[in-house]
Design a protein around this motif. Structure first.
Motif, PDB file in Angstrom:
ATOM      1  N   MET A 177       0.847  -1.186   0.000  1.00  0.00           N
ATOM      2  CA  MET A 177       0.000   0.000   0.000  1.00  0.00           C
ATOM      3  C   MET A 177       0.887   1.242   0.000  1.00  0.00           C
ATOM      4  N   GLN A 178       0.619   2.142  -0.937  1.00  0.00           N
ATOM      5  CA  GLN A 178       1.426   3.346  -1.088  1.00  0.00           C
ATOM      6  C   GLN A 178       0.579   4.594  -0.894  1.00  0.00           C
ATOM      7  N   ASP A 179       1.235   5.672  -0.530  1.00  0.00           N
ATOM      8  CA  ASP A 179       0.547   6.936  -0.303  1.00  0.00           C
ATOM      9  C   ASP A 179      -0.167   7.396  -1.572  1.00  0.00           C
ATOM     10  N   ALA A 180      -1.444   7.757  -1.427  1.00  0.00           N
ATOM     11  CA  ALA A 180      -2.241   8.233  -2.562  1.00  0.00           C
ATOM     12  C   ALA A 180      -2.827   9.610  -2.279  1.00  0.00           C
ATOM     13  N   GLY A 181      -2.166  10.353  -1.405  1.00  0.00           N
ATOM     14  CA  GLY A 181      -2.634  11.699  -1.103  1.00  0.00           C
ATOM     15  C   GLY A 181      -3.607  11.716   0.059  1.00  0.00           C
ATOM     16  N   ASN A 182      -4.414  12.755   0.124  1.00  0.00           N
ATOM     17  CA  ASN A 182      -5.373  12.901   1.206  1.00  0.00           C
ATOM     18  C   ASN A 182      -6.667  13.494   0.671  1.00  0.00           C
ATOM     19  N   HIS A 183      -7.698  13.414   1.474  1.00  0.00           N
ATOM     20  CA  HIS A 183      -8.983  14.011   1.113  1.00  0.00           C
ATOM     21  C   HIS A 183      -9.581  14.643   2.356  1.00  0.00           C
ATOM     22  N   ILE A 184      -9.979  15.909   2.231  1.00  0.00           N
ATOM     23  CA  ILE A 184     -10.623  16.620   3.338  1.00  0.00           C
ATOM     24  C   ILE A 184     -12.132  16.589   3.106  1.00  0.00           C
ATOM     25  N   VAL A 185     -12.848  16.049   4.070  1.00  0.00           N
ATOM     26  CA  VAL A 185     -14.302  15.916   3.939  1.00  0.00           C
ATOM     27  C   VAL A 185     -14.951  17.294   3.893  1.00  0.00           C
ATOM     28  N   SER A 186     -15.729  17.538   2.851  1.00  0.00           N
ATOM     29  CA  SER A 186     -16.356  18.836   2.648  1.00  0.00           C
ATOM     30  C   SER A 186     -17.810  18.834   3.108  1.00  0.00           C
ATOM     31  N   PHE A 187     -18.382  20.018   3.195  1.00  0.00           N
ATOM     32  CA  PHE A 187     -19.770  20.163   3.630  1.00  0.00           C
ATOM     33  C   PHE A 187     -20.721  19.433   2.677  1.00  0.00           C
ATOM     34  N   SER A 188     -20.446  19.524   1.378  1.00  0.00           N
ATOM     35  CA  SER A 188     -21.337  18.920   0.384  1.00  0.00           C
ATOM     36  C   SER A 188     -21.323  17.402   0.423  1.00  0.00           C
ATOM     37  N   GLU A 189     -20.366  16.812   1.143  1.00  0.00           N
ATOM     38  CA  GLU A 189     -20.284  15.356   1.234  1.00  0.00           C
ATOM     39  C   GLU A 189     -20.987  14.795   2.477  1.00  0.00           C
ATOM     40  N   LEU A 190     -21.525  15.681   3.312  1.00  0.00           N
ATOM     41  CA  LEU A 190     -22.199  15.235   4.529  1.00  0.00           C
ATOM     42  C   LEU A 190     -23.633  14.810   4.222  1.00  0.00           C
ATOM     43  N   ASP A 191     -24.108  13.812   4.978  1.00  0.00           N
ATOM     44  CA  ASP A 191     -25.480  13.363   4.813  1.00  0.00           C
ATOM     45  C   ASP A 191     -26.347  13.848   5.973  1.00  0.00           C
ATOM     46  N   THR A 192     -27.571  13.338   6.044  1.00  0.00           N
ATOM     47  CA  THR A 192     -28.508  13.808   7.063  1.00  0.00           C
ATOM     48  C   THR A 192     -28.119  13.379   8.474  1.00  0.00           C
ATOM     49  N   ASN A 193     -27.163  12.457   8.586  1.00  0.00           N
ATOM     50  CA  ASN A 193     -26.670  12.033   9.895  1.00  0.00           C
ATOM     51  C   ASN A 193     -25.437  12.821  10.332  1.00  0.00           C
ATOM     52  N   GLY A 194     -24.978  13.748   9.467  1.00  0.00           N
ATOM     53  CA  GLY A 194     -23.863  14.604   9.833  1.00  0.00           C
ATOM     54  C   GLY A 194     -22.491  14.023   9.573  1.00  0.00           C
ATOM     55  N   HIS A 195     -22.430  12.894   8.841  1.00  0.00           N
ATOM     56  CA  HIS A 195     -21.120  12.356   8.483  1.00  0.00           C
ATOM     57  C   HIS A 195     -21.043  12.149   6.972  1.00  0.00           C
ATOM     58  N   ALA A 196     -19.860  11.822   6.467  1.00  0.00           N
ATOM     59  CA  ALA A 196     -19.682  11.661   5.023  1.00  0.00           C
ATOM     60  C   ALA A 196     -20.598  10.563   4.505  1.00  0.00           C
ATOM     61  N   ASN A 197     -21.356  10.874   3.483  1.00  0.00           N
ATOM     62  CA  ASN A 197     -22.253   9.905   2.879  1.00  0.00           C
ATOM     63  C   ASN A 197     -21.466   8.735   2.309  1.00  0.00           C
ATOM     64  N   ASN A 198     -21.949   7.515   2.543  1.00  0.00           N
ATOM     65  CA  ASN A 198     -21.189   6.329   2.138  1.00  0.00           C
ATOM     66  C   ASN A 198     -20.930   6.250   0.642  1.00  0.00           C
ATOM     67  N   CYS A 199     -21.762   6.886  -0.174  1.00  0.00           N
ATOM     68  CA  CYS A 199     -21.582   6.815  -1.630  1.00  0.00           C
ATOM     69  C   CYS A 199     -20.294   7.516  -2.078  1.00  0.00           C
ATOM     70  N   PHE A 200     -19.868   8.537  -1.338  1.00  0.00           N
ATOM     71  CA  PHE A 200     -18.688   9.299  -1.743  1.00  0.00           C
ATOM     72  C   PHE A 200     -17.400   8.491  -1.629  1.00  0.00           C
ATOM     73  N   TYR A 201     -17.379   7.467  -0.792  1.00  0.00           N
ATOM     74  CA  TYR A 201     -16.170   6.679  -0.632  1.00  0.00           C
ATOM     75  C   TYR A 201     -15.776   6.020  -1.953  1.00  0.00           C
ATOM     76  N   THR A 202     -16.769   5.585  -2.707  1.00  0.00           N
ATOM     77  CA  THR A 202     -16.511   4.991  -4.019  1.00  0.00           C
ATOM     78  C   THR A 202     -15.907   6.023  -4.957  1.00  0.00           C
ATOM     79  N   GLN A 203     -16.439   7.220  -4.929  1.00  0.00           N
ATOM     80  CA  GLN A 203     -15.927   8.293  -5.784  1.00  0.00           C
ATOM     81  C   GLN A 203     -14.482   8.616  -5.427  1.00  0.00           C
ATOM     82  N   TRP A 204     -14.173   8.677  -4.123  1.00  0.00           N
ATOM     83  CA  TRP A 204     -12.790   8.937  -3.717  1.00  0.00           C
ATOM     84  C   TRP A 204     -11.870   7.836  -4.219  1.00  0.00           C
ATOM     85  N   ALA A 205     -12.320   6.589  -4.105  1.00  0.00           N
ATOM     86  CA  ALA A 205     -11.482   5.458  -4.506  1.00  0.00           C
ATOM     87  C   ALA A 205     -11.188   5.479  -5.998  1.00  0.00           C
ATOM     88  N   ILE A 206     -12.210   5.693  -6.802  1.00  0.00           N
ATOM     89  CA  ILE A 206     -12.020   5.708  -8.253  1.00  0.00           C
ATOM     90  C   ILE A 206     -11.132   6.871  -8.679  1.00  0.00           C
TER      91      ILE A 206
END
Length: 249
Positions: free
Chosen positions: A154-183
């Motif tokens: 496993m090698q470093d692939a940078g970082n991602h800062i969770v943004s406001f637009s990625e939050l869901d109604t529970n106040g955390h990052a929506n699970n769908c965005f994880y796929t987008q980050w990975a791709i």
């Protein structure tokens, strides 16, 4: 009694990628919304759980795609509750064209937990969920934990800062965005010549606004990629993606 919920939808232009195929991110959005409808159908809806200070949280998901639909295609997405094992509620999915339910484009399964809003503790009860609505029909085997093979570096692939637009109604990052980050961590030369056929995600620790997630990427020689998201020493999620070369037109 019919124990399945069904959605008919048309692939929109904003849901389509560079090749006019439905993006995995938007497929998961449709699946997530149908899961909420399914929980309402079974007596444990978003609103009903909120009254008891609980909410649904996705724990694991597995999607297997034989063919990605294209822009303007009309499709059916179907879902049903499979069973409850311990604290995990399993939900299945199937996507198909009209009249072709026996030749699905996508099969999916997922595992969910009920969490307390205040302290994120796991609920062991049912909170109104009618277990008579379980249907013993499998799409894929129950979701299992992802294990990265020891020979994959496993090698470093940078970082991602969770943004406001990625939050869901529970106040955390929506699970769908994880796929987008990975791709988005994959090389363009690779992602533009290969197509996703299998996706598995394990969610371990929720992410909130402003979290700076460190990404680590690894792959084998057979089209399988792994992405791990870390906050310090804590693993927050792990993604496994299987790709195949894009078929020649």
């Amino acid at each position: 009694m019919n124990k399945k919920v069904l959605e008919r939808f048309t692939v929109q232009s904003y849901e389509s990628d560079f090749f006019c195929r439905l993006k995995p991110f938007f497929l998961q959005n449709h699946m997530q919304e149908l899961a909420y409808k399914g929980s309402e159908f079974c007596g444990a809806s978003y609103d009903q759980l909120r009254e008891d200070d609980f909410f649904w949280a996705l724990n694991r998901i597995h999607i297997s795609v034989s063919e990605w639909p294209e822009w303007r295609e009309e499709l059916y997405l179907q879902s049903w509750s499979r069973a409850k094992q311990g604290p995990l509620w399993h939900r299945n999915f199937k996507m198909f064209r009209e009249g072709e339910e026996d030749s699905p484009l996508m099969l999916g399964t997922s595992a969910w937990t009920m969490l307390n809003i205040a302290d994120r503790s796991i609920c062991r009860g049912t909170h109104g969920f009618n277990e008579d609505f379980h249907l013993e029909e499998d799409t894929l085997p129950f979701c299992s934990k992802i294990i990265v093979p020891k020979d994959i570096k496993m090698q470093d692939a940078g970082n991602h800062i969770v943004s406001f637009s990625e939050l869901d109604t529970n106040g955390h990052a929506n699970n769908c965005f994880y796929t987008q980050w990975a791709i988005d961590t994959l090389p363009f030369d690779y992602i533009s010549t290969h197509i996703l056929s299998n996706l598995r995600i394990c969610y371990y620790h929720e992410l909130q606004f402003g979290d700076n997630v460190q990404l680590q990427l690894g792959n084998d020689t057979k089209g399988k990629w792994y992405l791990q998201g870390m906050l310090g020493d804590t693993t927050c999620f792990l993604v496994e993606m299987q790709f195949i070369p894009t078929p020649q037109q």
